[in-house]
Design an enzyme around this catalytic site. Structure first.
Site, PDB file in Angstrom:
ATOM      1  N   CYS A   2      52.946 -43.512 -42.675  1.00  0.00           N
ATOM      2  CA  CYS A   2      53.772 -43.601 -43.880  1.00  0.00           C
ATOM      3  C   CYS A   2      53.418 -42.497 -44.877  1.00  0.00           C
ATOM      4  O   CYS A   2      52.287 -42.033 -44.905  1.00  0.00           O
ATOM      5  CB  CYS A   2      53.560 -44.931 -44.576  1.00  0.00           C
ATOM      6  SG  CYS A   2      53.837 -46.343 -43.532  1.00  0.00           S
ATOM      7  N   ARG A  27      54.641 -36.359 -40.446  1.00  0.00           N
ATOM      8  CA  ARG A  27      53.649 -37.406 -40.200  1.00  0.00           C
ATOM      9  C   ARG A  27      54.185 -38.497 -39.280  1.00  0.00           C
ATOM     10  O   ARG A  27      53.419 -39.310 -38.766  1.00  0.00           O
ATOM     11  CB  ARG A  27      53.245 -38.052 -41.532  1.00  0.00           C
ATOM     12  CG  ARG A  27      52.487 -37.125 -42.444  1.00  0.00           C
ATOM     13  CD  ARG A  27      52.507 -37.644 -43.849  1.00  0.00           C
ATOM     14  NE  ARG A  27      51.669 -38.802 -44.044  1.00  0.00           N
ATOM     15  CZ  ARG A  27      50.445 -38.781 -44.541  1.00  0.00           C
ATOM     16  NH1 ARG A  27      49.925 -37.640 -44.894  1.00  0.00           N
ATOM     17  NH2 ARG A  27      49.751 -39.877 -44.713  1.00  0.00           N
ATOM     18  N   ASN A  99      51.442 -47.494 -48.544  1.00  0.00           N
ATOM     19  CA  ASN A  99      50.935 -46.975 -47.262  1.00  0.00           C
ATOM     20  C   ASN A  99      49.717 -47.799 -46.904  1.00  0.00           C
ATOM     21  O   ASN A  99      48.867 -48.011 -47.768  1.00  0.00           O
ATOM     22  CB  ASN A  99      50.421 -45.545 -47.397  1.00  0.00           C
ATOM     23  CG  ASN A  99      51.531 -44.550 -47.426  1.00  0.00           C
ATOM     24  OD1 ASN A  99      52.695 -44.926 -47.377  1.00  0.00           O
ATOM     25  ND2 ASN A  99      51.182 -43.289 -47.524  1.00  0.00           N
ATOM     26  N   GLY A 100      49.588 -48.165 -45.639  1.00  0.00           N
ATOM     27  CA  GLY A 100      48.388 -48.879 -45.220  1.00  0.00           C
ATOM     28  C   GLY A 100      48.729 -50.267 -44.698  1.00  0.00           C
ATOM     29  O   GLY A 100      49.899 -50.578 -44.421  1.00  0.00           O
ATOM     30  N   GLU A 477      52.752 -36.730 -24.601  1.00  0.00           N
ATOM     31  CA  GLU A 477      53.232 -37.147 -25.915  1.00  0.00           C
ATOM     32  C   GLU A 477      54.567 -36.531 -26.290  1.00  0.00           C
ATOM     33  O   GLU A 477      55.323 -37.136 -27.048  1.00  0.00           O
ATOM     34  CB  GLU A 477      52.176 -36.957 -27.016  1.00  0.00           C
ATOM     35  CG  GLU A 477      51.837 -35.556 -27.403  1.00  0.00           C
ATOM     36  CD  GLU A 477      50.735 -35.483 -28.482  1.00  0.00           C
ATOM     37  OE1 GLU A 477      50.615 -36.407 -29.293  1.00  0.00           O
ATOM     38  OE2 GLU A 477      50.004 -34.480 -28.501  1.00  0.00           O
TER      39      GLU A 477
HETATM   40  C1  AGP Z   1      47.475 -34.740 -30.850  1.00  0.00           C
HETATM   41  O1  AGP Z   1      48.505 -34.047 -30.281  1.00  0.00           O
HETATM   42  C2  AGP Z   1      47.737 -36.053 -31.312  1.00  0.00           C
HETATM   43  N1  AGP Z   1      48.988 -36.253 -31.866  1.00  0.00           N
HETATM   44  C3  AGP Z   1      46.589 -36.933 -31.752  1.00  0.00           C
HETATM   45  O2  AGP Z   1      45.918 -37.264 -30.587  1.00  0.00           O
HETATM   46  C4  AGP Z   1      45.577 -36.402 -32.785  1.00  0.00           C
HETATM   47  O3  AGP Z   1      44.846 -35.358 -32.242  1.00  0.00           O
HETATM   48  C5  AGP Z   1      44.657 -37.552 -33.213  1.00  0.00           C
HETATM   49  O4  AGP Z   1      45.409 -38.551 -33.819  1.00  0.00           O
HETATM   50  C6  AGP Z   1      43.541 -37.109 -34.127  1.00  0.00           C
HETATM   51  O5  AGP Z   1      44.019 -36.605 -35.329  1.00  0.00           O
HETATM   52  P1  AGP Z   1      43.088 -35.809 -36.326  1.00  0.00           P
HETATM   53  O6  AGP Z   1      42.602 -34.602 -35.643  1.00  0.00           O
HETATM   54  O7  AGP Z   1      43.962 -35.522 -37.507  1.00  0.00           O
HETATM   55  O8  AGP Z   1      41.945 -36.737 -36.686  1.00  0.00           O
END
Ligand code: AGP
Length: 593
Positions: A2, A27, A99-100, A477
């Site tokens: 969010c 996001r 958010n949350g 993904e």
């Molecule tokens: C990567 O392509 C992803 N969408 C996801 O795995 C991401 O790397 C993971 O959520 C960690 O995010 P961060 O590096 O912002 O902590």
């Protein structure tokens, strides 16, 4: 996940909020909404779907200088109009975006709000009604303090009050929230890139803070109501560099930015051939008996290379942990461990939870992040900027390469050994340029040949296996093809049963010691019907290999082999017609557990 944007000032709040929400689209979200002051009233526009749709349903005909907006990534309740934010209290006095996740919302409903009507399935609607509940006996500020004493969970909240229409109330606990100042007004947002371009100073809320913004005035306090001084920081121009330029997708732009990112890292982290790293960080690592990397997703897969560098170059035992696993487990610690957290966003909740856990035990924490204004940056003892500049595509690309490059620099600095790292990183940046310039046609052909597959497997050993894990994450993904990576020796222990006629199996061969055995393992899969592909480094290649990458130092090979895999994932997703930058069900920063 969010996103929140609020504005109060002299300009049109609606345009600033909608623009900010657009910048938060990356996001991941499924609904969007906005609440705007209109004379003595609050107008709400919201629905499931994109910001473009929100812009279409929002009334642009009245003047408004105050409002709050939201993009929702569903956690409680399906994606529909009623569950979208903003939510309004029963007597229509309070309007809120959240958010949350509120963990005890059902209990609150039962204990205090049994007479209230609920129109959504969200936990957020409970908060806005609880504010109304307390506001009947006290002023809004006191009601808000009462409410936060009841809430359990994570929340960033912006609240409007029909009886105080010159004010926005902000609350922050465990979910990011920042406040930015420009000459004409104040913006509050969950990410710096949602600020209008003229914001020149900002601060990031600590947990358990309430801010009351009235006209041009910000009063910051803790949950007890004690006022707190605000330390504003400057914003750099790079922060706002989030345009897609001529690219169709951010992902391709970010893949192609990787040579520039590496050059920036070389400039920022080298003085001639010496690494420029704060001595305190080096000493803290040298003072430890073990390094524990903690991360999720792509950042976790990048950390495997951190383990490799620190063990090989520095001889320090190193382990990599999945952050979400560490939240609920207590592995045996050595006497003096140090923790290195890796996170592109700096806002991944699982990492934050683990940080707090180990901070409370007085362990030293280092964060490698792309967001030096983030919660993780604030929580850590030492900070290293991975210098990738904003990464917008949900699928991480340049932050993988940047994190690994920084880990190699850090390990070299700790080891104090003479290595050719600077030249080798330079060479990597040149080779990535060559991949982008010369290898697109072969990568595209390979993408065409696997795009309709039911399943794809990456195989490799050691470094190449770790590259395969990230390559598989990337492909699944954004293409939605079931993809997995296996250490090639494991194939015969079960996975080979999944091989059908034509199943693509992609071998990564960049390491001398394992080159032949990975090729033999691929041949075994091919003998059972697999369609084998080989991505190799030139010095270890055979002319019939599918993609041959110009040579780089073998220990830096993930920085080039991964770029090929990123491009492969990109083109497979493109040919399948997917929404590449915003894949289904995914969010860029995972700010819930
Ligand atoms: C990567 O392509 C992803 N969408 C996801 O795995 C991401 O790397 C993971 O959520 C960690 O995010 P961060 O590096 O912002 O902590």
């Amino acid at each position: 996940m969010c996103g929140i944007v609020g504005y109060i000032g002299a300009k049109d709040a609606r345009s600033i909020i909608l623009e900010g929400l657009k910048n938060l689209e990356y996001r991941g979200y499924d609904s969007a909404g906005i609440a705007l002051k209109n004379a003595n009233d609050i107008k709400i526009y919201k629905d499931k779907g994109r910001i473009k749709h929100l812009c279409e349903i929002t009334d642009f005909t009245f003047d408004t200088n105050l409002g709050i907006g939201h993009t929702r990534w569903a956690t409680h309740g399906i994606v529909n109009y009623d569950n979208s934010h903003p939510h309004i209290s029963n007597n229509k006095r309070f309007v809120l975006v959240h958010n949350g996740v509120i963990e005890n919302y059902k209990k609150i409903k039962y204990d205090y709000l049994s007479d209230y009507n609920f129109y959504s399935q969200t936990d957020s609607e409970v908060i806005v009604n609880l504010i109304e509940f307390y506001s009947k006996k006290m002023c809004t500020e006191s009601a808000i303090r009462k409410v936060v004493s009841k809430l359990e969970g994570s929340y960033a909240l912006l609240i409007m009050d029909k009886e105080n229409l010159d004010t926005i109330y902000c609350i922050k606990n465990k979910t990011p929230l920042l406040l930015g100042l420009s000459n004409d007004g104040i913006t509050i947002a969950s990410d710096i890139i949602a600020f209008p371009k003229d914001v020149n100073k900002y601060f990031s809320f600590d947990d358990q803070r309430i801010a009351i913004i009235k006209n041009n005035d910000v009063k910051l306090m803790d949950y007890m109501g004690f006022e707190i001084d605000i330390n504003y920081k400057d914003i750099s121009l790079d922060t706002y560099n989030v345009s897609k330029g001529d690219y169709e997708h951010y992902m391709l732009k970010e893949i192609e930015e990787q040579p520039t990112v590496l050059r920036r890292i070389i400039t920022n982290y080298f003085n001639y051939d010496d690494c420029v790293i704060d001595k305190k960080i080096i000493d803290a690592i040298l003072d430890s008996d073990k390094i524990n990397f903690v991360a999720c997703g792509t950042s976790l897969y990048a950390s495997f290379m951190g383990k490799y560098f620190f063990e090989k170059l520095c001889g320090i035992p190193t382990e990599c942990f999945v952050a979400s696993e560490l939240v609920y487990s207590n592995p045996l610690m050595t006497k003096k461990p140090i923790f290195i957290f890796v996170s592109q966003s700096g806002e991944t909740l699982d990492c934050i939870t683990v940080m707090k856990k180990y901070k409370a035990q007085n362990y030293k924490l280092i964060t490698l992040t792309n967001n030096t204004a983030s919660t993780m940056a604030n929580l850590s003892d030492y900070l290293l900027d991975i210098c990738a500049n904003p990464e917008i595509s949900v699928a991480s690309t340049k932050s993988y390469v940047a994190s690994i490059a920084i880990m190699s620099v850090l390990a070299k600095a700790v080891s104090n050994k003479k290595t050719n790292l600077k030249n080798n990183l330079n060479r990597v940046s040149i080779v990535i340029d060559q991949i982008i310039a010369d290898l697109k046609p072969v990568i595209k052909n390979m993408a065409k040949s696997i795009k309709d597959s039911k399943a794809v497997f990456y195989i490799g050993r050691g470094i190449d296996y770790w590259v395969g894990l990230e390559a598989a994450l990337k492909l699944k993904e954004i293409s939605y093809i079931h993809t997995d990576a296996y250490s090639s020796g494991e194939l015969k222990h079960g996975t080979i049963a999944l091989i059908e006629k034509g199943t693509p199996v992609i071998a990564i061969c960049t390491q001398e010691g394992t080159n032949s055995i990975v090729r033999s393992n691929l041949a075994e899969a091919e003998a059972r019907g697999a369609k084998g592909y080989i991505i190799s480094l030139e010095s270890l290649s055979y002319s019939e290999d599918d993609i041959i990458i110009p040579n780089v130092a073998h220990y830096l090979s993930p920085l080039v082999s991964q770029v090929v895999c990123q491009m492969l994932a990109y083109y497979v997703a493109l040919y399948r017609g997917n929404d590449i930058d915003k894949p289904k069900n995914l969010a860029k920063s995972v700010t819930v557990e």
